[in-house]
Design a protein around this motif. Structure first.
Motif, short mmCIF file in Angstrom:
data_model
loop_
_atom_site.label_atom_id
_atom_site.label_comp_id
_atom_site.label_asym_id
_atom_site.label_seq_id
_atom_site.Cartn_x
_atom_site.Cartn_y
_atom_site.Cartn_z
N MET A 79 0.85 -1.19 0.00
CA MET A 79 0.00 0.00 0.00
C MET A 79 0.89 1.25 0.00
SD MET A 79 -2.96 -1.26 -0.15
CE MET A 79 -4.13 0.01 0.22
N ILE A 80 0.45 2.25 -0.74
CA ILE A 80 1.16 3.53 -0.79
C ILE A 80 0.17 4.67 -0.52
CG2 ILE A 80 2.92 2.73 -2.41
CD1 ILE A 80 1.30 4.31 -4.60
N VAL A 81 0.68 5.81 -0.13
CA VAL A 81 -0.13 7.01 0.06
C VAL A 81 -0.36 7.64 -1.30
CG1 VAL A 81 -0.20 9.29 1.14
CG2 VAL A 81 0.83 7.36 2.36
N THR A 82 -1.60 8.05 -1.56
CA THR A 82 -1.92 8.72 -2.82
C THR A 82 -2.31 10.17 -2.54
OG1 THR A 82 -4.32 8.35 -2.85
CG2 THR A 82 -2.92 6.53 -3.62
N ASP A 83 -2.55 10.92 -3.59
CA ASP A 83 -3.03 12.29 -3.43
C ASP A 83 -4.54 12.38 -3.67
OD1 ASP A 83 -3.08 11.82 -6.14
OD2 ASP A 83 -1.87 13.55 -6.69
N LYS A 84 -5.23 11.24 -3.66
CA LYS A 84 -6.67 11.20 -3.91
C LYS A 84 -7.42 11.18 -2.58
CE LYS A 84 -5.75 8.49 -7.98
NZ LYS A 84 -5.53 7.13 -8.40
N LEU A 85 -8.25 12.17 -2.35
CA LEU A 85 -8.99 12.27 -1.11
C LEU A 85 -9.91 11.07 -0.90
CD1 LEU A 85 -9.66 13.92 1.41
CD2 LEU A 85 -11.46 15.04 0.08
N GLU A 86 -10.58 10.61 -1.97
CA GLU A 86 -11.52 9.51 -1.84
C GLU A 86 -10.83 8.16 -1.63
OE1 GLU A 86 -10.37 9.62 -6.08
OE2 GLU A 86 -10.97 11.15 -4.64
N ARG A 87 -9.54 8.08 -1.97
CA ARG A 87 -8.79 6.82 -1.81
C ARG A 87 -7.34 7.17 -1.44
NH1 ARG A 87 -9.57 1.97 -6.09
NH2 ARG A 87 -8.78 0.31 -4.78
N PRO A 88 -7.12 7.53 -0.17
CA PRO A 88 -5.80 8.02 0.23
C PRO A 88 -4.70 6.95 0.22
CG PRO A 88 -7.24 7.85 2.12
CD PRO A 88 -8.08 7.56 0.92
N TYR A 89 -5.08 5.67 0.18
CA TYR A 89 -4.13 4.58 0.08
C TYR A 89 -4.54 3.69 -1.08
CZ TYR A 89 -2.59 5.96 4.70
OH TYR A 89 -2.09 6.67 5.75
N ASP A 90 -3.55 3.15 -1.79
CA ASP A 90 -3.83 2.27 -2.91
C ASP A 90 -2.63 1.34 -3.08
OD1 ASP A 90 -5.13 1.12 -5.06
OD2 ASP A 90 -5.38 2.99 -6.16
N TYR A 91 -2.80 0.31 -3.90
CA TYR A 91 -1.67 -0.56 -4.19
C TYR A 91 -0.66 0.18 -5.05
CZ TYR A 91 -4.10 -4.69 -2.43
OH TYR A 91 -4.72 -5.61 -1.63
N GLY A 92 0.61 0.05 -4.69
CA GLY A 92 1.68 0.66 -5.47
C GLY A 92 2.11 -0.25 -6.61
N GLN A 93 3.15 0.18 -7.29
CA GLN A 93 3.70 -0.62 -8.38
C GLN A 93 4.23 -1.94 -7.82
OE1 GLN A 93 3.73 0.10 -11.73
NE2 GLN A 93 2.33 1.71 -11.05
N PRO A 94 4.21 -3.01 -8.64
CA PRO A 94 4.69 -4.30 -8.14
C PRO A 94 6.18 -4.28 -7.83
CG PRO A 94 4.19 -4.42 -10.50
CD PRO A 94 3.75 -3.06 -10.02
N VAL A 95 6.53 -5.02 -6.79
CA VAL A 95 7.93 -5.23 -6.42
C VAL A 95 8.25 -6.67 -6.80
CG1 VAL A 95 9.57 -5.33 -4.51
CG2 VAL A 95 7.73 -3.63 -4.48
N ALA A 96 9.30 -6.89 -7.57
CA ALA A 96 9.68 -8.24 -7.99
C ALA A 96 10.91 -8.68 -7.21
CB ALA A 96 9.97 -8.27 -9.49
N LEU A 97 10.89 -9.93 -6.78
CA LEU A 97 12.03 -10.52 -6.09
C LEU A 97 12.42 -11.82 -6.79
CD1 LEU A 97 11.06 -10.28 -2.30
CD2 LEU A 97 12.64 -8.81 -3.56
N ASP A 98 13.72 -12.05 -6.89
CA ASP A 98 14.25 -13.29 -7.44
C ASP A 98 15.24 -13.86 -6.44
OD1 ASP A 98 13.13 -13.53 -10.16
OD2 ASP A 98 14.17 -11.64 -10.50
N GLY A 99 15.48 -15.15 -6.56
CA GLY A 99 16.46 -15.79 -5.69
C GLY A 99 15.77 -16.64 -4.65
N TYR A 100 16.48 -16.98 -3.62
CA TYR A 100 15.95 -17.84 -2.56
C TYR A 100 15.03 -17.02 -1.66
CZ TYR A 100 15.85 -21.42 1.02
OH TYR A 100 15.45 -22.37 1.92
N ILE A 101 13.73 -17.28 -1.70
CA ILE A 101 12.73 -16.55 -0.93
C ILE A 101 12.01 -17.55 -0.04
CG2 ILE A 101 10.66 -15.11 -1.06
CD1 ILE A 101 11.67 -14.50 -4.04
N THR A 102 11.94 -17.27 1.26
CA THR A 102 11.31 -18.19 2.22
C THR A 102 10.03 -17.57 2.76
OG1 THR A 102 13.48 -19.00 2.88
CG2 THR A 102 11.65 -19.46 4.37
#
Length: 183
Positions: A79-102
């Motif tokens: 979640m990220i902070v937006t500048d939209k009063l009606e929706r002050p939080y929204d999903y941000g851009q995707p974060v990609a991870l590679d490698g050994y993830i547990t």
């Protein structure tokens, strides 16, 4: 009303702009459920593997957990902070991870789209190859199992389907349990 944080019994609570839906927690009992343990092998796509395991089974929706395992690749949103009063939080851009993830933990909901097809939703916590903690909304069709199997437990149930419906309080489309007749 302007969205804001408020202190309620010592807990910091976010107050959305829209009218609150009461009660927020909905509870429906079903007479029958089926427990399913899914073990996905190395290099498999998690969304495809879960949907394959559900093929041919009778269920309205399902909820479950990622119990243990790892990933070689995943994508998630925070979640990220937006500048939209009606929706002050929204999903941000995707974060990609590679490698050994547990995986530490994950909660999966299998809902239904408008046409009745399965809809996968997951929030999880996990460690990257350097031990750094991450968490957020997983994109399950981009999640590839790593060097150890991924174990998922699902509870399938009939008569209730989680369906995406607009939520006036949060301005998000949320999964709501909808009672269905037995077929």
């Amino acid at each position: 009303m302007t969205p804001h944080f408020a202190e309620r019994a010592g807990v910091r609570t976010f107050i959305h702009q829209g009218p609150p839906l009461s009660p927020r927690r909905l509870d429906l009992e079903v007479p029958y459920s089926e427990e399913l343990r899914i073990v996905l092998p190395l290099a498999s796509n998690v969304a495809a593997g879960v949907l394959k395991a559900l093929e041919g089974r009778r269920y309205g929706s399902a909820v479950g957990r990622i119990l243990c395992g790892g990933a070689a690749h995943l994508s998630y949103h925070r979640m990220i902070v937006t500048d939209k009063l009606e929706r002050p939080y929204d999903y941000g851009q995707p974060v990609a991870l590679d490698g050994y993830i547990t995986f530490i933990s994950g909660a999966i909901t299998v809902g239904r789209d408008a046409q009745g097809a399965p809809l996968l939703h997951c929030h999880a916590g996990f460690l990257d190859r350097d031990g750094e903690q991450h968490g957020g909304h997983l994109v399950l069709d981009k999640l590839i199992v790593g060097s150890e199997p991924l174990v998922i437990r699902l509870c399938l149930f009939e008569q209730v389907a989680y369906q995406v419906l607009p939520d006036a309080e949060t301005h998000f489309n949320l999964l709501h349990p909808v009672l269905q007749e037995v077929s």
